[in-house]
Design a protein around this motif. Sequence first.
Motif, PDB file in Angstrom:
ATOM      1  N   UNK A 135      -7.734  -5.333  -5.050  1.00  0.00           N
ATOM      2  CA  UNK A 135      -7.041  -4.379  -5.904  1.00  0.00           C
ATOM      3  C   UNK A 135      -6.414  -3.232  -5.113  1.00  0.00           C
ATOM      4  N   UNK A 136      -7.177  -2.705  -4.157  1.00  0.00           N
ATOM      5  CA  UNK A 136      -6.791  -1.445  -3.515  1.00  0.00           C
ATOM      6  C   UNK A 136      -5.897  -1.653  -2.297  1.00  0.00           C
ATOM      7  N   UNK A 137      -6.108  -2.725  -1.533  1.00  0.00           N
ATOM      8  CA  UNK A 137      -5.317  -2.917  -0.310  1.00  0.00           C
ATOM      9  C   UNK A 137      -3.811  -2.905  -0.570  1.00  0.00           C
ATOM     10  N   UNK A 138      -3.299  -3.587  -1.610  1.00  0.00           N
ATOM     11  CA  UNK A 138      -1.853  -3.511  -1.859  1.00  0.00           C
ATOM     12  C   UNK A 138      -1.379  -2.096  -2.208  1.00  0.00           C
ATOM     13  N   UNK A 139      -2.234  -1.334  -2.870  1.00  0.00           N
ATOM     14  CA  UNK A 139      -1.871   0.047  -3.216  1.00  0.00           C
ATOM     15  C   UNK A 139      -1.780   0.908  -1.961  1.00  0.00           C
ATOM     16  N   UNK A 140      -2.695   0.678  -1.035  1.00  0.00           N
ATOM     17  CA  UNK A 140      -2.640   1.416   0.232  1.00  0.00           C
ATOM     18  C   UNK A 140      -1.403   1.035   1.031  1.00  0.00           C
ATOM     19  N   UNK A 141      -1.100  -0.239   1.052  1.00  0.00           N
ATOM     20  CA  UNK A 141       0.070  -0.702   1.787  1.00  0.00           C
ATOM     21  C   UNK A 141       1.350  -0.100   1.211  1.00  0.00           C
ATOM     22  N   UNK A 142       1.386   0.035  -0.115  1.00  0.00           N
ATOM     23  CA  UNK A 142       2.564   0.597  -0.762  1.00  0.00           C
ATOM     24  C   UNK A 142       2.565   2.110  -0.845  1.00  0.00           C
TER      25      UNK A 142
END
Length: 341
Positions: free
Chosen positions: A225-232
């Motif tokens: 859930x969180x890794x894509x948010x961090x990447x973006x």
Amino acid sequence: MSDAYKKAGVDINAGYEVLKTVKQMSGNAQLGAFGGLFPLAKNAVADEPVLVAGTDGVGTKLLVAIQADRHTTIGIDLVAMCVNDILAQGARPQFFLDYLGLGHTDQARVKSILEGVVACCQQAGTQLIGGETAEMPDMYGQEHYDLAGFAVGIANRKDLLDPQNVRAGDVLIGLPSNGLHANGFSLVRDILFKQHDFALNHQFDGFDHDLQTELLRPTKIYVSEVAPLLQGKLVTSIAHITGGGLIENVARALPAGLSAQFKLGSWPVPPIMTLLAELGHLNADDVRSTFNLGLGMVLIVHPENLAAVRASLSAVAAPYYQVGTVTTGSPAVDFVEADHD
């Protein structure tokens, strides 16, 4: 091998068999060296890489697992507690090591514990690169053991999450927990087994499983859930809700002078927490400062990023709740009744 050492209570051969088992489960043939190796790919770091390290344990939830003789989910708890902390800093977990201290090397039990560790590392995209299993018969009872974990992640310094970037008007997004996770179990055990005398196989009304199944639900891991948010670069700050509950942990994700205002009723509270509050005669502050109340992570998001955050979470089929906003003033964490039409 040394008969004298075995007579003293330490079975070296059993330890070697455990190592073979972990190698097979993890697929890492390098396990067993004096140190774990983790090569950094050229594209794994950028202009100013920072390593983010964290360590944690499972606490007295272990006593429930030992009493129930169910050990696989404890390994999941261990990894999840560590890697979720790494995520909350804005870093992507890279590798993990574990420590298992026990009174007796029961190979089947150790295998169950490590199955959870390996499975959770794989789920987190994190490599198990080493660990230690120490048999200490005079330190622990025959059936007792303790676990600790160590995780390391990586991030660009400029991408690390900083509570100072939170501002009034930001939105609180809650990611649901999987029950109690691994926090507050000294209080949980006190209420259920000392103040009352419930058996682990007791089933309360409204539950479709027994008490031990509820208490041993594993900690949820939030990498997908969180890794894509961090990447973006879509999240401003994150609170991983561990010991200290919502009150202490959300406060750590805020700068001075701002308050996280939660709207009660905007997310579901797991029945086990309501039950514990009733059985233990806990007040609201007791509950909020001990348990996660159904929120394993709280994301703090600028309003202009809210639509993108929702879309990202939906893309990985991750449930979430909009649970409040950031305001000026105090206390650092506050709770108000949700508006009803």
